[in-house]
Design a protein around this motif. Structure first.
Motif, PDB file in Angstrom:
ATOM      1  N   ALA A   6       0.865  -1.180   0.000  1.00 52.19           N
ATOM      2  CA  ALA A   6       0.000   0.000   0.000  1.00 52.19           C
ATOM      3  C   ALA A   6       0.902   1.231   0.000  1.00 52.19           C
ATOM      4  N   VAL A   7       0.928   1.935  -1.110  1.00 51.45           N
ATOM      5  CA  VAL A   7       1.842   3.080  -1.251  1.00 51.45           C
ATOM      6  C   VAL A   7       1.186   4.315  -0.637  1.00 51.45           C
ATOM      7  N   SER A   8       1.704   4.685   0.521  1.00 48.20           N
ATOM      8  CA  SER A   8       1.038   5.680   1.365  1.00 48.20           C
ATOM      9  C   SER A   8       1.713   7.040   1.360  1.00 48.20           C
ATOM     10  N   LYS A   9       2.677   7.232   0.485  1.00 48.85           N
ATOM     11  CA  LYS A   9       3.391   8.520   0.436  1.00 48.85           C
ATOM     12  C   LYS A   9       2.414   9.688   0.305  1.00 48.85           C
ATOM     13  N   PHE A  10       2.707  10.741   1.027  1.00 45.72           N
ATOM     14  CA  PHE A  10       1.915  11.987   1.041  1.00 45.72           C
ATOM     15  C   PHE A  10       0.562  11.859   1.756  1.00 45.72           C
TER      16      PHE A  10
ATOM     17  N   ALA B 198      -6.266  10.388  -4.666  1.00 45.69           N
ATOM     18  CA  ALA B 198      -5.212  11.233  -5.245  1.00 45.69           C
ATOM     19  C   ALA B 198      -4.343  11.823  -4.150  1.00 45.69           C
ATOM     20  N   ARG B 199      -3.048  11.982  -4.475  1.00 46.52           N
ATOM     21  CA  ARG B 199      -2.129  12.624  -3.530  1.00 46.52           C
ATOM     22  C   ARG B 199      -2.253  14.136  -3.667  1.00 46.52           C
ATOM     23  N   GLU B 200      -2.120  14.830  -2.540  1.00 41.23           N
ATOM     24  CA  GLU B 200      -2.194  16.305  -2.566  1.00 41.23           C
ATOM     25  C   GLU B 200      -1.021  16.858  -3.341  1.00 41.23           C
TER      26      GLU B 200
ATOM     27  N   ILE C 199       2.904  -5.894  -6.065  1.00 38.28           N
ATOM     28  CA  ILE C 199       2.408  -4.706  -6.746  1.00 38.28           C
ATOM     29  C   ILE C 199       2.416  -3.542  -5.759  1.00 38.28           C
ATOM     30  N   ARG C 200       2.645  -2.351  -6.281  1.00 35.15           N
ATOM     31  CA  ARG C 200       2.777  -1.155  -5.438  1.00 35.15           C
ATOM     32  C   ARG C 200       1.638  -0.202  -5.781  1.00 35.15           C
ATOM     33  N   VAL C 201       0.620  -0.174  -4.954  1.00 33.80           N
ATOM     34  CA  VAL C 201      -0.606   0.541  -5.306  1.00 33.80           C
ATOM     35  C   VAL C 201      -0.880   1.667  -4.306  1.00 33.80           C
ATOM     36  N   GLY C 202      -0.951   2.888  -4.817  1.00 36.81           N
ATOM     37  CA  GLY C 202      -1.218   4.042  -3.966  1.00 36.81           C
ATOM     38  C   GLY C 202      -2.588   4.636  -4.206  1.00 36.81           C
ATOM     39  N   THR C 203      -2.709   5.351  -5.324  1.00 38.95           N
ATOM     40  CA  THR C 203      -3.925   6.111  -5.630  1.00 38.95           C
ATOM     41  C   THR C 203      -5.199   5.268  -5.568  1.00 38.95           C
ATOM     42  N   ALA C 204      -5.162   4.062  -6.064  1.00 36.53           N
ATOM     43  CA  ALA C 204      -6.370   3.218  -6.089  1.00 36.53           C
ATOM     44  C   ALA C 204      -6.822   2.828  -4.681  1.00 36.53           C
TER      45      ALA C 204
ATOM     46  N   PHE D 200      10.743   0.730   1.048  1.00 37.89           N
ATOM     47  CA  PHE D 200      11.157   2.003   0.467  1.00 37.89           C
ATOM     48  C   PHE D 200      11.136   1.864  -1.050  1.00 37.89           C
ATOM     49  N   ILE D 201      10.413   2.786  -1.722  1.00 41.07           N
ATOM     50  CA  ILE D 201      10.229   2.632  -3.165  1.00 41.07           C
ATOM     51  C   ILE D 201      10.743   3.813  -3.973  1.00 41.07           C
ATOM     52  N   GLY D 202      11.229   4.846  -3.302  1.00 42.91           N
ATOM     53  CA  GLY D 202      11.648   6.050  -4.029  1.00 42.91           C
ATOM     54  C   GLY D 202      13.134   6.074  -4.280  1.00 42.91           C
TER      55      GLY D 202
ATOM     56  N   LEU E  58      13.805  -8.094  -8.850  1.00 43.02           N
ATOM     57  CA  LEU E  58      13.836  -6.881  -9.665  1.00 43.02           C
ATOM     58  C   LEU E  58      12.579  -6.039  -9.454  1.00 43.02           C
ATOM     59  N   MET E  59      12.752  -4.749  -9.661  1.00 42.02           N
ATOM     60  CA  MET E  59      11.631  -3.801  -9.640  1.00 42.02           C
ATOM     61  C   MET E  59      11.685  -2.996 -10.925  1.00 42.02           C
ATOM     62  N   THR E  60      10.505  -2.674 -11.452  1.00 41.51           N
ATOM     63  CA  THR E  60      10.484  -1.743 -12.579  1.00 41.51           C
ATOM     64  C   THR E  60       9.167  -0.984 -12.629  1.00 41.51           C
ATOM     65  N   MET E  61       9.175   0.074 -13.415  1.00 39.76           N
ATOM     66  CA  MET E  61       7.963   0.862 -13.675  1.00 39.76           C
ATOM     67  C   MET E  61       7.744   0.906 -15.174  1.00 39.76           C
ATOM     68  N   ALA E  62       6.493   0.741 -15.587  1.00 42.11           N
ATOM     69  CA  ALA E  62       6.186   0.865 -17.015  1.00 42.11           C
ATOM     70  C   ALA E  62       6.085   2.341 -17.384  1.00 42.11           C
TER      71      ALA E  62
ATOM     72  N   GLY F 117       3.844  -3.006 -11.375  1.00 46.84           N
ATOM     73  CA  GLY F 117       2.407  -2.767 -11.345  1.00 46.84           C
ATOM     74  C   GLY F 117       2.043  -1.727 -10.291  1.00 46.84           C
ATOM     75  N   MET F 118       1.331  -0.668 -10.715  1.00 46.48           N
ATOM     76  CA  MET F 118       0.862   0.391  -9.839  1.00 46.48           C
ATOM     77  C   MET F 118      -0.652   0.524 -10.048  1.00 46.48           C
ATOM     78  N   SER F 119      -1.255   1.577  -9.529  1.00 42.51           N
ATOM     79  CA  SER F 119      -2.725   1.693  -9.594  1.00 42.51           C
ATOM     80  C   SER F 119      -3.298   1.465 -10.990  1.00 42.51           C
ATOM     81  N   ASP F 120      -2.673   2.099 -11.983  1.00 33.37           N
ATOM     82  CA  ASP F 120      -3.267   2.052 -13.319  1.00 33.37           C
ATOM     83  C   ASP F 120      -2.907   0.812 -14.122  1.00 33.37           C
TER      84      ASP F 120
HETATM   85  C1  LIG Z   1       4.049   6.497  -6.079  1.00 28.59           C
HETATM   86  C2  LIG Z   1       4.562   5.203  -6.541  1.00 28.59           C
HETATM   87  C3  LIG Z   1       3.730   4.097  -6.730  1.00 28.59           C
HETATM   88  C4  LIG Z   1       2.221   4.152  -6.552  1.00 28.59           C
HETATM   89  O1  LIG Z   1       1.640   4.868  -7.606  1.00 28.59           O
HETATM   90  P1  LIG Z   1       0.038   4.922  -7.798  1.00 28.59           P
HETATM   91  O2  LIG Z   1      -0.126   5.290  -9.218  1.00 28.59           O
HETATM   92  O3  LIG Z   1      -0.441   5.982  -6.859  1.00 28.59           O
HETATM   93  O4  LIG Z   1      -0.491   3.582  -7.478  1.00 28.59           O
HETATM   94  C5  LIG Z   1       4.309   2.897  -7.078  1.00 28.59           C
HETATM   95  N1  LIG Z   1       5.632   2.772  -7.267  1.00 28.59           N
HETATM   96  C6  LIG Z   1       6.464   3.816  -7.125  1.00 28.59           C
HETATM   97  C7  LIG Z   1       7.922   3.617  -7.337  1.00 28.59           C
HETATM   98  C8  LIG Z   1       5.970   5.062  -6.757  1.00 28.59           C
HETATM   99  O5  LIG Z   1       6.818   6.092  -6.624  1.00 28.59           O
END
Ligand SMILES: *Cc1c(COP(=O)(O)O)cnc(C)c1O
Length: 225
Positions: A26-30, A223-225, A214-219, A70-72, A154-158, A198-201
Motif C-alpha cells: 500500500a503506497v502511502s506517500k503523502f 489522489a495525492r495532494e 504490486i505497489r498501489v497508492g492512488t487506487a 522504500f520505493i523512491g 527486480l523492480m520496474t515501472m512501465a 504494477g501500480m494503480s493504473d
Molecule cells: C508512487 C509510486 C507508486 C504508486 O503509484 P500509484 O499510481 O499511486 O499507485 C508505485 N511505485 C512507485 C515507485 C511510486 O513512486
C-alpha cells in the motif's frame, strides 16, 4: 464525500482480486497517518514510502508490526536513517548504494532485502538501471561480498502511457529479464524470487506478466495532494 471507510473498502476490493502469492504494497506517500491506520484496521501490514523523512515520522507514529518498503530514489547519505527497520528497498540502482546499504545493515546487525531497479520504460524520466548496466554490475561481482544485503529480485515501472499494449510489452521484458538474471546469477538461490511491477493504473497487466509484488497508492488512498 466523507472519506471514512473509503480506504478500507477500496483496499478490500483490490485484495479480493489478487491471486494467491501476490503481495500488495500500500503506497502511502503523502497521505496522513490516519489513512494508513484505516488500511491497517482491515489487516494491511505492508506500506511503501518514497521519502526518508516522511517514512521515519510514520514509522515512529504507527504500529510496530508494519513492514515498511522504500520505493523512491534513495540517496546514500540517508540510508542510515532507515537501515534499522526497513524491510525491503525496491529502488537500488547502483553498486555504491548497495555498498552503503550493506554497511548500514551491518552496523545494525541485520540483513536488508533489496530489489534491483531496472529501467525498461521508453520514457527517459524513470530511475533504474538499463538492462545492460544491470548485467554489467552483476557480472563484475562485487555484490557477492556484500553479506548484509540480500538481492531478492527486480523492480520496474512501465511507461506512463494509456497504451496497454506498450505497458504489457514492458512488463513482459521485465519478466524475461528476471528469468535471465535468475538463470545467470541466482540459479541456486530460492530467495531471488520477487518481481515488483504494477501500480494503480497498470497492476492488472503486471499480474499477467509475472508480478508478485504490486505497489498501489492512488487506487487505495485516492489522489495525492
Ligand atoms: C508512487 C509510486 C507508486 C504508486 O503509484 P500509484 O499510481 O499511486 O499507485 C508505485 N511505485 C512507485 C515507485 C511510486 O513512486
Amino acid at each position: 464525500m466523507d472519506g471514512k471507510g473509503l480506504v478500507a473498502s477500496r483496499l478490500t476490493a483490490i485484495r479480493a482480486q489478487l491471486p494467491a502469492g501476490v503481495n500488495l504494497v500500500a503506497v502511502s506517500k503523502f497521505h496522513p497517518v490516519g489513512a494508513l491506520l484505516e488500511a491497517y484496521s482491515v489487516g494491511q501490514r505492508v506500506f511503501g514510502e518514497s521519502r526518508v523523512q516522511e517514512l521515519m515520522v510514520k514509522h515512529d507514529e504507527l504500529p510496530k508490526d508494519i513492514e515498511w518498503h522504500f520505493i523512491g530514489s534513495l540517496q546514500t547519505n540517508k540510508v542510515k536513517y532507515i537501515a534499522p527497520f526497513i524491510s525491503l528497498i525496491h529502488s537500488v540502482d547502483s553498486l555504491k548504494l548497495m555498498q552503503e546499504i550493506d554497511r548500514q545493515a551491518e552496523r545494525n546487525n541485520r540483513k536488508i532485502d533489496v530489489l534491483l531497479e531496472v529501467h525498461i520504460a521508453q520514457e527517459e524520466t524513470k530511475h533504474g538501471m538499463h538492462p545492460s548496466a544491470l548485467f554489467e554490475l552483476l557480472e563484475r561481482g562485487e555484490w557477492k561480498s556484500l553479506n548484509h544485503i540480500r538481492i531478492r529480485g527486480l523492480m520496474t515501472m512501465a511507461s506512463f502511457v494509456s497504451n496497454e499494449v506498450q505497458i504489457a510489452h514492458e512488463f513482459e521484458l521485465a519478466e524475461h529479464l528476471f528469468s535471465d538474471v535468475k538463470k545467470q546469477f541466482f540459479s541456486g538461490d530460492e530467495s531471488f524470487n520477487l518481481r515488483s511491477w504494477g501500480m494503480s493504473d497498470d497492476y492488472p497487466i503486471a499480474l499477467l506478466h509475472g508480478a508478485n509484488i504490486i505497489r498501489v497508492g492512488t487506487a487505495i488512498f485516492g489522489a495525492r495532494e
